[in-house]
Write a protein that holds these residues in place. Structure first.
Motif, PDB file in Angstrom:
ATOM      1  N   GLY A  32      29.324 -36.092  66.410  1.00 32.10           N
ATOM      2  CA  GLY A  32      28.341 -35.064  66.730  1.00 32.10           C
ATOM      3  C   GLY A  32      28.664 -33.779  66.015  1.00 32.10           C
ATOM      4  O   GLY A  32      29.788 -33.302  66.063  1.00 32.10           O
ATOM      5  N   VAL A  37      24.413 -29.633  67.861  1.00 27.50           N
ATOM      6  CA  VAL A  37      24.145 -29.889  69.262  1.00 27.50           C
ATOM      7  C   VAL A  37      23.983 -28.587  70.020  1.00 27.50           C
ATOM      8  O   VAL A  37      23.101 -28.429  70.861  1.00 27.50           O
TER       9      VAL A  37
ATOM     10  N   SER C 333      21.344 -41.553  75.969  1.00 28.43           N
ATOM     11  CA  SER C 333      22.006 -41.907  77.230  1.00 28.43           C
ATOM     12  C   SER C 333      22.183 -40.711  78.147  1.00 28.43           C
ATOM     13  O   SER C 333      22.274 -40.859  79.342  1.00 28.43           O
ATOM     14  N   ASP C 334      22.266 -39.512  77.580  1.00 30.23           N
ATOM     15  CA  ASP C 334      22.538 -38.399  78.474  1.00 30.23           C
ATOM     16  C   ASP C 334      21.286 -37.608  78.826  1.00 30.23           C
ATOM     17  O   ASP C 334      21.356 -36.515  79.360  1.00 30.23           O
ATOM     18  N   PRO C 336      18.404 -38.201  81.245  1.00 32.46           N
ATOM     19  CA  PRO C 336      18.101 -39.213  82.252  1.00 32.46           C
ATOM     20  C   PRO C 336      16.675 -39.754  82.182  1.00 32.46           C
ATOM     21  O   PRO C 336      16.479 -40.964  82.262  1.00 32.46           O
ATOM     22  N   LEU C 340      14.321 -44.672  81.434  1.00 33.68           N
ATOM     23  CA  LEU C 340      13.238 -45.448  82.041  1.00 33.68           C
ATOM     24  C   LEU C 340      12.239 -45.971  81.003  1.00 33.68           C
ATOM     25  O   LEU C 340      11.934 -47.165  81.004  1.00 33.68           O
ATOM     26  N   ASP C 343      13.787 -48.795  79.392  1.00 31.53           N
ATOM     27  CA  ASP C 343      13.833 -49.958  80.283  1.00 31.53           C
ATOM     28  C   ASP C 343      12.526 -50.743  80.220  1.00 31.53           C
ATOM     29  O   ASP C 343      12.513 -51.959  80.317  1.00 31.53           O
ATOM     30  N   ARG C 358      18.528 -52.404  71.641  1.00 35.67           N
ATOM     31  CA  ARG C 358      18.543 -51.106  72.275  1.00 35.67           C
ATOM     32  C   ARG C 358      19.915 -50.496  72.071  1.00 35.67           C
ATOM     33  O   ARG C 358      20.930 -51.136  72.287  1.00 35.67           O
ATOM     34  N   ALA C 360      22.235 -47.296  73.012  1.00 37.62           N
ATOM     35  CA  ALA C 360      22.402 -46.054  73.767  1.00 37.62           C
ATOM     36  C   ALA C 360      23.183 -45.075  72.912  1.00 37.62           C
ATOM     37  O   ALA C 360      24.177 -45.420  72.289  1.00 37.62           O
ATOM     38  N   ASP C 362      24.207 -40.708  72.560  1.00 38.71           N
ATOM     39  CA  ASP C 362      24.023 -39.431  73.247  1.00 38.71           C
ATOM     40  C   ASP C 362      23.441 -38.391  72.298  1.00 38.71           C
ATOM     41  O   ASP C 362      23.401 -38.571  71.083  1.00 38.71           O
ATOM     42  N   LEU C 363      22.956 -37.355  72.898  1.00 38.93           N
ATOM     43  CA  LEU C 363      22.225 -36.345  72.164  1.00 38.93           C
ATOM     44  C   LEU C 363      23.031 -35.823  70.979  1.00 38.93           C
ATOM     45  O   LEU C 363      22.525 -35.645  69.875  1.00 38.93           O
ATOM     46  N   ALA C 364      24.328 -35.634  71.243  1.00 39.06           N
ATOM     47  CA  ALA C 364      25.171 -35.058  70.211  1.00 39.06           C
ATOM     48  C   ALA C 364      25.262 -35.977  69.005  1.00 39.06           C
ATOM     49  O   ALA C 364      25.166 -35.554  67.854  1.00 39.06           O
ATOM     50  N   ARG C 365      25.424 -37.257  69.301  1.00 35.01           N
ATOM     51  CA  ARG C 365      25.546 -38.227  68.240  1.00 35.01           C
ATOM     52  C   ARG C 365      24.220 -38.348  67.491  1.00 35.01           C
ATOM     53  O   ARG C 365      24.166 -38.470  66.274  1.00 35.01           O
ATOM     54  N   MET C 383      10.372 -39.424  73.468  1.00 36.65           N
ATOM     55  CA  MET C 383      10.710 -38.046  73.776  1.00 36.65           C
ATOM     56  C   MET C 383       9.690 -37.536  74.761  1.00 36.65           C
ATOM     57  O   MET C 383       8.575 -38.015  74.840  1.00 36.65           O
TER      58      MET C 383
ATOM     59  N   ARG D  77      12.631 -55.156  88.869  1.00 36.07           N
ATOM     60  CA  ARG D  77      13.616 -56.105  88.360  1.00 36.07           C
ATOM     61  C   ARG D  77      14.400 -56.676  89.528  1.00 36.07           C
ATOM     62  O   ARG D  77      14.753 -55.949  90.471  1.00 36.07           O
TER      63      ARG D  77
END
Ligand SMILES: Nc1ncnc2c1ncn2[C@@H]1O[C@H](COP(=O)(O)OP(=O)(O)OP(=O)(O)O)[C@@H](O)[C@H]1O
Ligand SMILES: Nc1ncnc2c1ncn2[C@@H]1O[C@H](COP(=O)(O)OP(=O)(O)OP(=O)(O)O)[C@@H](O)[C@H]1O
Ligand SMILES: [Mg+2]
Ligand SMILES: [Mg+2]
Lengths: 315, 272, 478, 292, 327
Positions: A32, A37, C333-334, C336, C340, C343, C358, C360, C362-365, C383, D77
């Motif tokens: 990151g 960020v 992933s971060d 929340p 959904l 999913d 899929r 996962a 995180d925002l930073a990555r 988004m 589910r």
């Protein structure tokens, strides 16, 4: 004793250095682009590079490490990229939640574990003793956050006695703050108490099987006197060690519990800052926690020296 | 009887010391001399005793005797050759020839290894060729154990039996010297006699050199024909058991002799 | 009745911690809900009815060619007691012009100069007419701060609003009190606390228990619970469009257009909507807007170029052999609310035959992938966010960032709309622009969620946000 | 003298009653663990429903609804299928972390016990340092570093389980190396590595198995915690902790959602702990009283 | 029967869940008398001692009668027993290294006993402690009293233990292998001290050991235990000079004596074949029969009782005239 202290101190310093390197590498290794960020999704590339430069994130790692450590030694924990707040201020504001939470959790855990562990050690044959042992086994198996969820379902949602989460500041509403800590502390204390019960139980069992306890009994102490005057004093040593080691786990437990109950404590701050790649905040805070845990262990070791004449008098 | 003595295994002026843990923050670490100028030897077919108080250095001496530790000063001579100056072949011969029986029979055998395997271990380790099964049966006979023992595990045996097995294991490579460090102090009285008798027989029958260590002088005296008394890392007296008993010269010897209690003296009211 | 009614206080609940209060650098909703309009004011306010009221600017004139804007600055004081100067205004506007947040800076695209006319007057000259500019002056892009206090903006922003910030404890609370120096009418409620309760259920509990007075923004994941607990009956429930977040799928523009269209056909808007168990609060849509925007339309056969049609998607996959194209669904992933959609969508896409994994992240990555020169690994993501169609605009591929739509046509269409001199013209042009976007299946709208708030019944006076999404405290009263 | 009567077991009298209770502990532990492993493995062969495919019309059905043994979650589910797949994750992460820690800890512990003071000091002090780093915090940072997922979780857990393994195995090995049979083996010329493999390892195997079982349980518990925090396992993988994380968003509507995964964790962890304790009594009587 | 016995044990059983470590023990130690309890490892000596003290390990039960100071100790509550332990009956344990509280100064540990039972103040108790330590021939008692157990030698520790046991002039002192853990050279001094000090206080002594010479030196009567039972009981002189049980005989023969030594290697000890049976696998009848040279069917079938005439529990006692130890 001076040698003992010197050894422990030397080890403490060594440990802190080792941990700081590990933490630095771990966090800097995190993927990151920090600046990206921090600036958010609409930031421009120039802004990102400017920020990286401003915080010296483009310098070599070694330089950054020594810069960080040097400042740390001067008591400067650095500043947040996003808010420019000093990490020290951030930490201090969080400690007013985390410390009461941790300490009360630990105290509650000990209040549960010492009598329960002692009882089940002495009376493992009685139904109640066996029950205590069983409960402690079950307690160890319960994830601390599940305990938190269940407690908040029961006392927060169903009965509505206590807040299910959230935080009121101490100065805003003292009792409100106390109320928001009740369930977290209970969850933490119960689970910690369960595992400590096991340690206390085995420490007491160990000590009460020692020859010197039999001697105490043979010279006229009742079971209870022997326990209180001889047993606990000796069991205190291994228990203190275990408690010292459990501090690390306790802190792990608070990360989760603070999340379950939405408490803005130190651990939650780390969690949020890891996600935001606030490397300085994370580094310094994690380092503080580690130093704290190591300090506790150092104190336990030194206490051991005081409590145990075998160590204390070994010159 | 005093023909030329040709010691099989000998210590010449052996000194050994250990570093002590630091006692002050700065300043040098002191060291502690455990053995100090020891001369000691054993011949084939001879049982030599070593007695001394606890901490006198007996076990340390056995470690040097068996080549497990190199002394700081002095020589370990086997068959007249300096062990630590000898070549690899010589060392291997030494390893085969000097075997040891330890104090605690229960911990002398790996609880997870069958007796048969345990007995083979020295042969395998020392790369001794030959008919191993025959050798095992031979040795079992020597120590008076049944062959059915081979398939069993140590916990199925009593202390006395285990000590026999330990002796058997030591005998497997056909050693010339057996070093026994307090082999009976963990045994019951009625069992102790069995083991002492066995050791005595082995010396006679196999012309073994036996170094026998105990802190109970009467046990040593019964088993051996020559006794060295060690005190604070020095050999203070050497002699035949009867002589030591009747005319102890060194104070350390006198202490040990004094310490011996017998039923007879007890009944006579002269014991204490 | 709330115990706070007597004391002239009020406690609101926020779901998210802003982290920083620097509105010039961050466009987090968590920040924009509280600081603009309450603490920091824009030059002007755009009212619900379309009229414009004065903010920091007391009055203004717009030249007929819509190229020159002249603002007369109010003789007012900032909450720290310093007077508002023309220099402060110029500084503020320039800061926004340079803001890393494109939403802010894009308002200034047509601005060619910002000058002081006299001690109370600022003149802004545009190179072409710009709707964005004028709207921006009533939004975050037009917020005015004192230059002298710029250093502490991240923790203590200063402005001319009816309130001033007393303290901000991250992850805990923001405390406000009335600004004695406020130029307008003093608000009814003197002290306002915004308590941050990230756990939604905990927030509702707190409201039900009377610990707090209002949750002005309730996210969709709580709507079902809110109904199940009957909170809509015991409290005043308001719904309003401004805060609602439209949710859209972002399909990597590099993918073959037909593949994108096939993917878009797997998006089952109704299932997605139903998943929240609260269809009253969200509408399926294929347009890029919130219902308060004139070009908004609910999903319909006409408005949706690629309506949900799994059979057709399957047929396309089979026909074109898309099964061999590895696709990656990057689920953040971060964040929340974004798990959904994944999913729901990933299994559907897989069922349609796409070779979708899929991932996962995180925002930073995620940001790393975009900014550090590496091309984005992701292919599909979802988004939610503002409904400003301009935010996707990207004139050429070198400018590609996350969720951008790099299209000359689209950028041009938006620019044309921006230059519109009348609202009608603007609306028509915006519709055209939205059409381009919609048809290309890069940014695919799914649903538009409303803003939902619950208020203690005695708390009256809620006004729909005027400055972006800001919840204004001042009109509220017991 | 050649009669070899079978001989005294170390503590022959030590109680049928206690043995019975110990057997009960062990039996319950074995049953639960076996059931857990069976379920985890069975999930590869058969699942009532695909645990990842939403069926919106069936959302939030209560337990016992037709076709859904334990009901459904907010996306319809099947909970039971999710629990089955979750068992897989728990098995993988718990056993994986315990296994890595066991391997590294065994090598480190045995080296510390066998290769002299300097090695011992280095390894032991290193373990001490690692022990005072809060594991959960490390795991969080690690998850951010490597990205979340089962593998990261396993690595993070191994990192903070290994020092415990090292310590326990070291002290067990140390007590074995002081046994006379090790001295004997050295005496007839066995090299250190041989002694470690042939004598020390089998004799610390009991400790290793017990430690493995207990940390298997701890791994499941910690994985659940991390997944609950959202930095552990993510869909399409399924973990009980993640299910709890999802369930907590629904507690206001459906509290049973938070019950099942929690119960699953408690039962399995309890089972493994009982198994560990039971095994400790059987395999490692010396350690039976000390629990660590 | 002039003076009441220090302790009278009748038909004592010590059992645990169907296992019996002690099976029907009866003996009497007269006031001021000295009795030895001798037997090999696992014969139940320590269990007997702990039963007398009421300190059996958890789960173990004592049955029978233990008369002491006019009461049956078996029926007493733990509290009542506590008041006696250390005062009328006390005990010296085998391992002095582990029998003292490691975190308390040894002087305090002695003083604690005095204060607990003597009802004297802190200061006076300390004074008595120093006196006591002086009587135990401990060098520089004032300084030693301030030491912790790990700072003093094993022999000194055992003297401290004896001081604690003797502090309140008990009627009976039980010494369970008080010297086995000590260095040979210290053993004699400690025994001498124990002997003198009990005599001085007129305390009866129950000496427990596997070491026959120690019994010979210390005791008047001896009970030889085998597998939880007394197999021979009588005056030491009689039993040792003229053992009637084959086990006693065997034990005496296994003992290295001056004779064996004098013969310089050529003599052999007679040993008892086999080994002590484990508790759960006790042989039927006379437990010694598998190892006994003269065992017959009756030995296998029925358990012999102590015969009043021979003092041995044996169906085929050793002939009276056969001396075991040359005299
Ligand atoms: N490795 C070592 N490092 C330091 N000191 C040692 C070491 N090994 C032995 N010693 C010391 O050397 C002395 C002699 O020890 P040794 O074990 O040889 O005595 P011992 O005569 O066998 O005694 P025991 O009868 O108790 O077995 C003791 O004081 C012991 O503490
Ligand atoms: N805590 C205990 N639990 C179970 N069995 C025990 C326990 N203590 C002793 N025993 C058993 O009771 C029997 C008698 O033991 P006891 O300790 O009285 O023997 P002892 O004659 O004192 O032997 P030693 O000379 O070894 O001290 C033995 O078989 C022993 O295995
Ligand atoms: Mg030794
Ligand atoms: Mg005993």
């Amino acid at each position: 004793m001076p040698i003992y202290i010197a050894r422990k101190l030397a080890f403490f310093i060594l440990a802190v250095i080792a941990a700081s390197i590990a933490i630095f590498l771990l966090i800097r290794g995190a993927g990151g682009n920090v600046a990206a960020v921090v600036l958010g999704k609409d930031a421009t590339a120039e802004a990102i590079n400017a920020l990286a430069q401003q915080y010296g994130l483009d310098r070599p790692m070694v330089v950054q490490y020594f810069d960080w450590i040097g400042k740390l030694l001067q008591g400067d924990l650095g500043r947040s990229f996003r808010t420019n707040e000093s990490v020290a201020d951030l930490v201090v504001s969080r400690l007013s939640i985390s410390i009461p939470l941790c300490v009360s959790g630990l105290v509650l855990g000990l209040l549960i574990a010492i009598p329960a562990g002692t009882y089940s050690a002495l009376y493992s044959d009685r139904p109640l003793g066996a029950l205590v042992a069983l409960l402690s086994q079950v307690g160890i198996a319960v994830p601390v956050f599940w305990a938190g969820i269940l407690l908040s379902l029961l006392f927060g949602v169903r009965l509505g006695w206590l807040p299910t989460g959230g935080w009121t500041n101490w100065d805003a509403n003292f009792w409100g703050a106390v109320r928001s800590l009740v369930l977290p502390v209970i969850s933490l204390g119960l689970i910690l108490g369960a595992s400590l019960t096991r340690y206390v139980r085995s420490a007491v069992l160990d000590v009460m099987n020692q020859d010197y306890v039999r001697t105490a009994r043979a010279t006229g102490m009742t079971q209870m006197q022997a326990l209180l005057q001889v047993g606990l004093r000796n069991a205190a040593l291994p228990i203190a060690t275990v408690v010292g080691l459990q501090i690390a786990e306790l802190i792990g437990g608070t990360v989760i519990i603070e999340t379950v109950f939405s408490l803005p404590g130190l651990s939650r701050m780390i969690l949020a800052n890891v996600a935001a790649r606030e490397v300085i905040v994370v580094q310094s805070t994690v380092m503080l926690i580690i130093i704290f845990v190591m300090l506790i262990n150092l104190i336990v070791d030194l206490l051991y020296g005081v409590l145990d004449p075998r160590v204390r008098l070994a010159r | 009887m005093t023909i030329e003595r040709r010691p099989l295994l000998a210590l010449r002026d052996v000194t050994q010391s250990y570093q002590l843990p630091r006692t002050s923050l700065f300043g040098p670490r002191s060291s502690f001399t455990v053995l100090d100028g020891i001369d000691f030897d054993v011949c084939a077919g001879e049982a030599v005793g070593l007695v001394g108080e606890s901490g006198a250095g007996k076990t340390t001496l056995t470690r040097i005797l068996t080549g497990m530790e190199r002394p700081q000063r002095g020589q370990v001579e086997f068959d007249g050759q300096d062990l630590w100056a000898a070549g690899a072949a010589e060392r291997t011969r030494f390893r085969r020839s000097v075997q040891m029986v330890l104090q605690n029979p229960r911990s002398s055998l790996d609880p997870r290894m069958r007796i048969g395997t345990a007995l083979l271990e020295p042969l395998r380790s020392l790369r001794i060729e030959g008919n191993h099964t025959r050798r095992i049966h031979e040795v079992l006979d020597q120590v008076g154990l049944d062959r059915s023992a081979l398939g069993r595990f140590p916990h199925e045996f009593s202390g006395g039996q285990l000590q026999r097995i330990a002796i058997a294991r030591a005998l497997m490579p056909n050693p010339r010297v057996l070093v026994a460090d307090e082999p009976v102090s963990a045994l019951d009285v009625s069992i102790q006699a069995q083991v002492l008798n066995l050791l005595k027989d082995l010396v006679q029958d196999l012309q073994l050199g036996l170094v026998f260590i105990a802190h109970d002088l009467s046990v040593v005296a019964y088993t051996t024909s020559r006794v060295s008394v060690i005190a604070a890392g020095r050999i203070v007296e050497v002699g035949r058991p009867v002589e030591l008993f009747t005319r102890p010269a060194a104070p350390a010897t006198r202490n040990l002799v004094d310490a011996v209690l017998t039923v007879e003296s007890g009944l006579a009211g002269t014991a204490l | 009745a709330s115990p706070r009614a007597e004391e002239g206080k009020m406690i609101l609940v926020a779901r998210q911690d802003p982290g920083t209060l620097d509105y010039t650098k961050s466009n987090l909703t968590a920040l924009r809900l509280w600081i603009p309009a309450n603490v920091v004011e824009p030059l002007v306010y755009f009212n619900q009815d379309g009229s414009v009221s004065p903010g920091v600017a007391e009055s203004w004139t717009i030249s007929d060619d819509r190229l020159t804007y002249t603002f007369v600055i109010r003789e007012a004081k900032f909450s720290n007691g310093e007077p508002v100067t023309v220099e402060d205004v110029i500084y503020s506007l320039n800061t926004m012009k340079e803001s890393p947040v494109s939403q802010n800076s894009s308002a200034y695209q047509a601005v060619s100069s910002i000058e002081k006319v006299d001690d109370r007057t600022v003149r802004i000259t545009l190179s072409r007419p710009s709707q964005n500019f004028w709207r921006g002056m009533g939004s975050t892009a037009g917020l005015i701060q004192p230059e002298a206090a710029a250093g502490t903006i991240a923790t203590n922003p200063i402005g001319t609003g009816p309130y001033k910030l007393v303290s901000y404890t991250s992850n805990s609370a923001l405390e406000f009190t009335v600004n004695e120096n406020y130029w307008g009418e003093a608000p009814a409620i003197k002290d306002v606390t915004v308590r941050i309760i990230t756990d939604g259920t905990a927030g509702l509990n707190a409201l039900e228990a009377g610990e707090v007075d209002t949750i002005p923004v309730i996210t969709i994941d709580l709507w079902e619970q809110l109904m199940a607990r009957g909170l809509d009956k015991s409290f005043t429930m308001v719904t309003y469009p401004q805060i609602g977040e439209p949710t859209y799928a972002v399909i990597n523009q590099k993918l073959d257009p037909e593949l994108r269209q096939a993917l878009a056909m797997t998006l089952d808007r109704q299932a997605y909507n139903d998943a929240f168990g609260a269809s009253w609060g969200a509408e399926n849509t294929c347009t890029f807007a919130l219902p308060n925007q004139p070009w908004y339309e609910p999903a319909s056969a006409e408005s949706c170029p690629y309506p949900y049609d799994i059979e057709k998607a399957m047929a396309l996959v089979a026909e074109k052999g898309y099964a061999s194209t590895p696709l990656e669904y990057a689920s953040l992933s971060d964040v929340p609310d974004l798990s959904l959609p994944a999913d729901i969508m990933v299994p559907t896409m897989q069922a349609a035959g796409f070779n979708m994994t899929r991932n996962a992240i995180d925002l930073a990555r995620y940001s790393q992938l975009i900014f550090q020169g590496r091309p984005p690994q992701f292919d599909v993501t979802v988004m939610s966010g503002d409904a400003d169609p301009a935010q996707w605009a990207c004139s050429d591929e070198s400018q590609a960032s996350w969720s951008t739509y790099c299209s000359v046509d689209y950028t041009q269409a938006l620019a044309d709309a921006d230059e519109a001199l009348t609202d009608e013209e603007y609306l028509a042009l915006m519709k055209q622009a939205a059409d381009i976007l919609r048809k290309d299946a890069v940014i695919v709208p799914i649903i538009a969620k409303k803003g939902v708030g619950l208020f203690e019944p005695d708390l009256k006076g809620f006004l729909e946000p005027r400055v972006a999404v800001a919840i204004e405290f001042a009109p509220l009263h017991w | 003298m050649t009669s070899l009567a079978t001989a005294p077991a170390p503590a022959p009298a030590r109680a049928t009653r206690r043995r019975r209770r110990r057997n009960l502990t062990l039996t319950i532990g074995i049953v639960i663990t076996a059931a857990f492993i069976t379920i985890a493995l069975a999930s590869f062969l058969y699942l009532p429903h695909n645990p990842n495919i939403p069926r919106i019309p069936d959302r939030l059905l209560p337990a016992g609804s037709p076709g859904y043994l334990l009901g459904t979650d907010a996306l319809g589910r099947d909970i039971f299928s999710q629990l089955m797949v979750g068992a897989r994750t728990s098995l993988l992460v718990g056993a994986g972390a315990a296994l890595i820690s066991l391997l590294v800890g065994t090598v480190a512990g045995l080296s510390a016990a066998a290769f002299g003071r300097l090695t011992d000091e280095t390894i032991s002090r290193g373990a001490d340092i690692m022990l005072s780093i809060p594991g959960m915090v490390t795991a969080l940072v690690l998850a951010a570093t490597i990205g979340s997922g089962a593998l990261t979780t396993i690595l993070a857990l191994s990192a903070f389980f290994t020092p415990s393994f090292t310590r326990v195995i070291r002290s067990a090995a140390l007590s074995v190396t002081q046994e006379d049979f090790v001295i004997a083996a050295r005496l007839y010329g066995r090299p250190t590595w041989f002694i470690l493999l042939r004598h020390v390892l089998p004799n610390v195997a009991g400790v290793m198995i017990v430690q493995f079982t207990l940390y298997f349980a701890a791994g499941i518990l910690t994985e659940a915690g991390l997944s609950y925090l959202g930095v552990g396992v993510t869909r399409p993988s399924i973990s009980w902790g993640m299910m709890l994380n999802e369930a907590q968003q629904q507690v206001g509507i459906s509290s049973p959602l938070a019950m099942w995964p929690g119960l699953a964790i408690v039962i399995v962890v309890l089972g493994l702990n009982l198994l560990g304790d039971g095994l400790r009594d059987v395999l490692d009587p010396k350690l039976a009283r000390r629990s660590s | 029967m002039t003076a009441p016995a220090a302790i009278e044990v009748r038909d004592l059983h010590v059992v645990y869940d169907g296992l019996a470590a002690v099976r029907g023990l009866s003996f009497t130690v007269p006031a001021g008398g000295r009795m030895g309890l001798v037997g090999e490892s696992g014969s139940g000596k320590s269990m007997t001692a702990l039963a007398l003290m009421g300190l059996l390990p958890p789960g173990w039960k004592a049955q029978g009668t233990i008369l002491h100071d006019g009461v049956d100790l078996i029926t007493q509550t733990d509290k009542a027993l506590s008041a006696r332990r250390g005062r009328t009956v006390s005990m010296v344990f085998q391992d002095p290294m582990s029998s003292l509280n490691p975190v308390r100064r040894v002087g305090d540990q002695i003083a604690d006993v005095i204060r607990r039972h003597g009802g004297v103040g802190r200061h006076e108790a300390m004074g008595q402690t120093i006196d006591l330590m002086m009587q135990m021939n401990l060098p520089r008692p004032e300084q030693l009293a301030r030491s912790y157990p790990h700072q003093i030698s094993g022999g000194q520790k055992q003297r401290i233990m004896i001081a604690m046991a003797l502090a309140c002039y008990p009627q009976l002192i039980i010494a369970d292998e008080p010297t086995t853990a000590l260095d040979v050279t210290v053993q004699k001094q400690v025994l001498r001290l124990l002997s003198a000090a009990t005599r001085e206080r007129n305390s009866a002594l129950l000496m427990i050991t596997h070491d026959l010479p120690v019994i010979a030196a210390m005791c008047d009567t001896v009970a030889v235990m085998y597998a939880g039972r007394i197999v021979e009981y009588g005056p030491v002189r009689q039993v040792f000079r003229n053992p009637r049980h084959h086990y006693t005989r065997g034990l005496l023969d296994s003992q290295p004596t001056m004779d064996n030594i004098a013969l310089d290697g050529s003599s052999r000890l007679t040993s008892i074949p086999g080994m002590v049976p484990p508790l759960p696998a006790l042989p039927s009848g006379c437990a010694f029969h598998p190892r006994c040279p003269v065992a017959t069917d009756i030995c296998r079938a029925r358990m012999p009782e102590i015969d009043a005439a021979t003092g041995a529990a044996c169906w085929h006692p050793v002939a009276a005239s056969q001396p075991a130890v040359a005299s």
